[in-house]
Design a protein around this motif. Sequence first.
Motif, mmCIF file in Angstrom:
data_model
loop_
_atom_site.group_PDB
_atom_site.id
_atom_site.type_symbol
_atom_site.label_atom_id
_atom_site.label_comp_id
_atom_site.label_asym_id
_atom_site.label_seq_id
_atom_site.Cartn_x
_atom_site.Cartn_y
_atom_site.Cartn_z
ATOM 1 N N GLU A 63 1.060 -1.014 -0.081
ATOM 2 C CA GLU A 63 0.305 -0.251 0.405
ATOM 3 C C GLU A 63 0.895 1.217 -0.318
ATOM 4 O OE1 GLU A 63 -3.590 -0.491 2.255
ATOM 5 O OE2 GLU A 63 -2.402 -1.562 3.485
ATOM 6 N N SER A 65 0.521 5.480 0.874
ATOM 7 C CA SER A 65 -0.518 6.598 0.886
ATOM 8 C C SER A 65 -1.009 7.639 -0.414
ATOM 9 C CB SER A 65 0.550 7.642 1.589
ATOM 10 O OG SER A 65 1.267 8.013 0.378
ATOM 11 N N ASN A 66 -2.389 7.628 -0.112
ATOM 12 C CA ASN A 66 -2.428 9.033 -1.256
ATOM 13 C C ASN A 66 -2.398 10.047 -1.226
ATOM 14 O OD1 ASN A 66 -5.358 7.399 -0.418
ATOM 15 N ND2 ASN A 66 -5.753 8.436 1.388
ATOM 16 N N SER A 99 -7.611 3.562 4.001
ATOM 17 C CA SER A 99 -6.836 5.195 4.340
ATOM 18 C C SER A 99 -5.461 5.140 2.996
ATOM 19 C CB SER A 99 -6.852 5.907 5.944
ATOM 20 O OG SER A 99 -5.869 4.273 6.389
ATOM 21 N N SER A 100 -5.619 4.376 2.325
ATOM 22 C CA SER A 100 -3.987 4.110 1.143
ATOM 23 C C SER A 100 -4.872 3.772 -0.286
ATOM 24 C CB SER A 100 -3.179 3.855 2.286
ATOM 25 O OG SER A 100 -3.415 2.407 2.185
#
Length: 217
Positions: A63, A65-66, A99-100
């Motif tokens: 994953e 981060s955004n 959240s990612s």
Amino acid sequence: KTSWPFFIPGIPVFGIPTFGALIQSKGLTVNRDILFDVAIAGPIAGLVIAIIVCIFGAYTAPEVSNELADELFTNSQLINLGTPILMSITLDIFDKGVSSQVVMSPILFAAWLGFLITFLNLLPAWQLDGGHMARTLFGKKWHRIATYASMGVLVVLGYWVMALFILVLSSRSQDSRPLDDISPLTKNRKKMFIVVIILGILCAPLGADNGLLGILP
């Protein structure tokens, strides 16, 4: 009796190693029930393997981060892929992409291809397995209409090459006709066809929430 699978090579440069396989029947198809059973066996077996691979791929998928995902998108290092519902469910089980953003690993990409090929194969078109099942249930006329409708769905989803492939080959060989083309399909098989439609929808690359494929700039 059938032939060995003749695998259809894909386009390695674009990350698609195969478009499935062609299996030729060496015997006569007696009735609609037999044609239906032969048609449904392959996609179900392939889907089971795809689900197993997807579970492992989702568990091990990395994953980012955004913020990093947005930067990679800006630099054209990542592209969004339509995520099948079954894959989204599997990612949710492992809390991936909450959240990612999930980067699609080679294993997860293999599962994605498995879902895609299953979706394509279950379309009620031409001599695809889904087409054979539609032929046994609806007959020749509605099977032809379903073939054209399936090509329309492929064009809408962006798989116009597959739509052209079906258009060209269906003009040469439209369907597979059993010897007994009068006796109707049994009720249990009609119910199974509803399940097939649901599985096809679950395998379709419709969503784009958390499926990412990393590519070189």
